[in-house]
Design an enzyme around this catalytic site. Structure first.
Site, PDB file in Angstrom:
ATOM      1  N   CYS A 101       0.826  -1.204   0.000  1.00 56.87           N
ATOM      2  CA  CYS A 101       0.000   0.000   0.000  1.00 56.87           C
ATOM      3  C   CYS A 101       0.863   1.258   0.000  1.00 56.87           C
ATOM      4  CB  CYS A 101      -0.917   0.003   1.229  1.00 56.87           C
ATOM      5  SG  CYS A 101      -2.252  -1.215   1.128  1.00 56.87           S
TER       6      CYS A 101
ATOM      7  N   CYS B 144      -3.443   0.112  -3.355  1.00 55.56           N
ATOM      8  CA  CYS B 144      -4.176   0.373  -2.119  1.00 55.56           C
ATOM      9  C   CYS B 144      -3.539   1.551  -1.386  1.00 55.56           C
ATOM     10  CB  CYS B 144      -4.216  -0.861  -1.226  1.00 55.56           C
ATOM     11  SG  CYS B 144      -2.603  -1.533  -0.770  1.00 55.56           S
TER      12      CYS B 144
END
Length: 305
Positions: free
Chosen positions: A121, A202
């Site tokens: 992420c 993400c």
């Protein structure tokens, strides 16, 4: 009677000789016809299709395998369970002996599954018309990854390939451009890889765009504008940060308040993404200044006197 017997033998020999001559002539004719027919088939049937782009990269197998092993064994050993031989075979079967204008996403699906891996992420960096700058930045800053920094992108970066229905099944002379047919091996591959890269993103994602392009920094026809932006998952991505970079000393065709950036913002907001935009993100601009240290845009501080 003896005279008749003597004259019969020469006639038999003559007939036998003529028969052998006729048979030999027939064999020669058959060989010539077979050669002509075979030559004609070779000239017309198996002739390689001709296209406008460069052909398959020489020693493609060795290039792909070498990059794959380098990636999973040296750069990211946590991916050491990836089977590079299977990955190569999957890539090869996606295009070999196929018309390069009839490639489908199904052809590449096994390859995508074999080579996929998680993306941490907050590390995804998308780009459009900033290829060289984006990749120089990820090489100097390991906190970000472009598609070309993933296994799929790393193996295929600046490599070309396409097949042909005739032997040997791979065209090393030419491959089709996107303008010749959209369903070519390169276009289908990069669209699928880009889609998968966007789906894996993400947290906060970064997008590096070129503000010195006359046509606009954001283009709906680009891979980012047509594929990646629509495959970002609003449930996984919290924000999109735009870095609008201008060429050092080049034109400043568009800023963060420009028309194409407004269009991009509208698309993102419709998909429930938060967006910020920054002109000439300083860490990236400093990388540009490595090649232009004396330019006014590269001064670390200005003279206030």
């Amino acid at each position: 009677m003896p005279v008749r017997g003597g004259s019969a033998r020469p006639r038999q020999r003559t007939v036998l000789l003529l028969g052998m001559v006729v048979l030999l002539a027939a064999l020669i004719l058959a060989v010539v016809l077979a050669s002509v027919l075979t030559h004609g088939q070779h000239e017309v049937g198996p002739k390689m299709l001709k296209w406008k782009d460069r052909g398959t990269t020489k020693n493609l197998q060795e290039v792909i395998l070498g990059r794959c092993y380098s990636y999973v064994l040296a750069r990211y050993p946590e991916l050491g369970d990836k089977d590079c031989l299977k990955i190569w075979e999957s890539l090869k079967h996606a295009f070999i002996y196929k018309n390069p204008c009839n490639i489908t996403s199904e052809d590449y699906q096994p390859l995508m599954e074999l080579a996929s891996h998680p993306i941490p992420c907050n590390k995804s960096l998308f780009w459009s018309k900033t290829s060289d700058l984006a990749h120089r930045y990820t090489k100097s800053n390991q906190n970000f990854l472009t598609l070309e920094d993933t296994l799929l992108g790393y193996m295929a970066d600046r490599v070309s390939w396409c097949g042909d229905p005739s032997a040997p099944g791979i065209n090393y002379e030419s491959c089709p451009k996107r303008s010749e047919c959209e369903s070519n091996p390169s276009s289908v591959f990069w669209k699928m890889a880009s889609k998968m890269f966007a789906e894996a993103a993400c947290g906060t994602v970064q997008v590096m765009l070129n503000g010195s392009v006359d046509a606009g920094a954001f283009r709906s026809s680009s891979i980012f504008g047509s594929v990646e932006i629509f495959n970002l998952n609003p449930d996984k991505v919290s924000a999109v940060h735009i870095w609008l970079m201008h060429d050092i000393g080049g034109p400043q065709s568009e800023s963060c308040s420009g028309h194409s950036i407004k269009k991009l913002k509208s698309i993102l907001e419709e998909r429930n993404f938060k967006m910020t935009c920054q002109d000439n993100y300083r860490p990236v601009q400093l990388l540009q200044c490595v090649h232009n240290p004396d330019h006014t845009d590269c001064r670390l501080c200005t003279n206030t006197t």
